[in-house]
Design an enzyme around this catalytic site. Sequence first.
Site, mmCIF file in Angstrom:
data_model
loop_
_atom_site.group_PDB
_atom_site.id
_atom_site.type_symbol
_atom_site.label_atom_id
_atom_site.label_comp_id
_atom_site.label_asym_id
_atom_site.label_seq_id
_atom_site.Cartn_x
_atom_site.Cartn_y
_atom_site.Cartn_z
ATOM 1 N N GLU A 1 0.801 -1.292 -0.045
ATOM 2 C CA GLU A 1 -0.074 0.007 0.094
ATOM 3 C C GLU A 1 0.722 1.193 0.166
ATOM 4 O OE1 GLU A 1 -2.814 0.317 3.347
ATOM 5 O OE2 GLU A 1 -2.896 2.539 2.970
ATOM 6 N N ARG B 1 0.353 10.161 0.100
ATOM 7 C CA ARG B 1 0.767 11.107 1.081
ATOM 8 C C ARG B 1 2.083 11.986 0.698
ATOM 9 N NH1 ARG B 1 -0.135 7.991 6.680
ATOM 10 N NH2 ARG B 1 -1.944 7.018 5.909
ATOM 11 N N LYS C 1 -11.135 -1.773 6.017
ATOM 12 C CA LYS C 1 -10.047 -1.343 7.068
ATOM 13 C C LYS C 1 -10.700 -0.779 8.213
ATOM 14 C CE LYS C 1 -6.590 2.416 7.062
ATOM 15 N NZ LYS C 1 -5.424 3.056 6.392
HETATM 16 C C1 3PG Z 1 -2.678 4.373 7.936
HETATM 17 O O1 3PG Z 1 -2.835 5.203 7.222
HETATM 18 O O2 3PG Z 1 -3.200 3.281 7.667
HETATM 19 C C2 3PG Z 1 -1.992 4.479 9.264
HETATM 20 O O3 3PG Z 1 -1.645 5.870 9.423
HETATM 21 C C3 3PG Z 1 -1.168 3.716 9.709
HETATM 22 O O4 3PG Z 1 -0.905 3.598 10.810
HETATM 23 P P1 3PG Z 1 0.296 3.232 11.751
HETATM 24 O O5 3PG Z 1 1.297 4.427 11.223
HETATM 25 O O6 3PG Z 1 0.120 3.589 13.116
HETATM 26 O O7 3PG Z 1 0.800 1.966 11.277
#
Ligand code: 3PG
Length: 220
Positions: A46, A50, A134
């Site tokens: 994924e 960003r 999700k």
């Molecule tokens: C996402 O976008 O799914 C989260 O920001 C990931 O979260 P994490 O950095 O706590 O794993």
Amino acid sequence: MDAARSLDVLWVMQDAPVIPVIVLSEVAHAVPLARALVAGGIRMLEITLRSPQALACMQAIAAEVPDAVLGAGTVRNAQDARAAAAAGARFAVSPGYTGSLGRACLDLGLPLLPGVATASDIMRCQDDGLCAFKFFPALAAGGATMLKAWGGPFAEARFCPTGGVTLHNAPALLALPNVVCVGGSWLVPPDALERADWPRITRLAQEAVALRPGARASLC
Ligand code: 3PG
């Protein structure tokens, strides 16, 4: 909408216990990172939208790492979905859900893993034929306790909790019958990217794959 498209998302979710949430700001990192993750047994990637470089990173991986299955993360609207598909994404992950995003992904043939955090979010997605979600932000929104509670009214729903998930708390989530996989950024630490420490990323991927040696959650 077409309920069958969720089966494609379940195929993505079942490949490994963890979907890595990847933030890339340098195109030069994209291909070696993808190769390092694939070498460790993680094929579903994924790449989050960003950074300004995200789409170029996706194009590079799509062109040069055929064993990776490229996904786009942080897909927030139809325009994001179209750009991701054009860059080679084969699935999309979104932090939430809108009907226009769902329709765009359906038109593009892009399986969508939509973000949910409430019962109403799940019901809205189910109305549009989706059955895999999700759960975001998982730890902040109730973690395993919330997933167990959703198992009552939404017994058929399947989840990928993401947000605050780590190597240490992942086993308790993966043990739940409605959790197919988890998502997390810990597989791609920024300092490993900066140092081009690809062997470390391969080791992190191997650790993640080893999180679930046993049976996988059944399909909805
Ligand atoms: C996402 O976008 O799914 C989260 O920001 C990931 O979260 P994490 O950095 O706590 O794993």
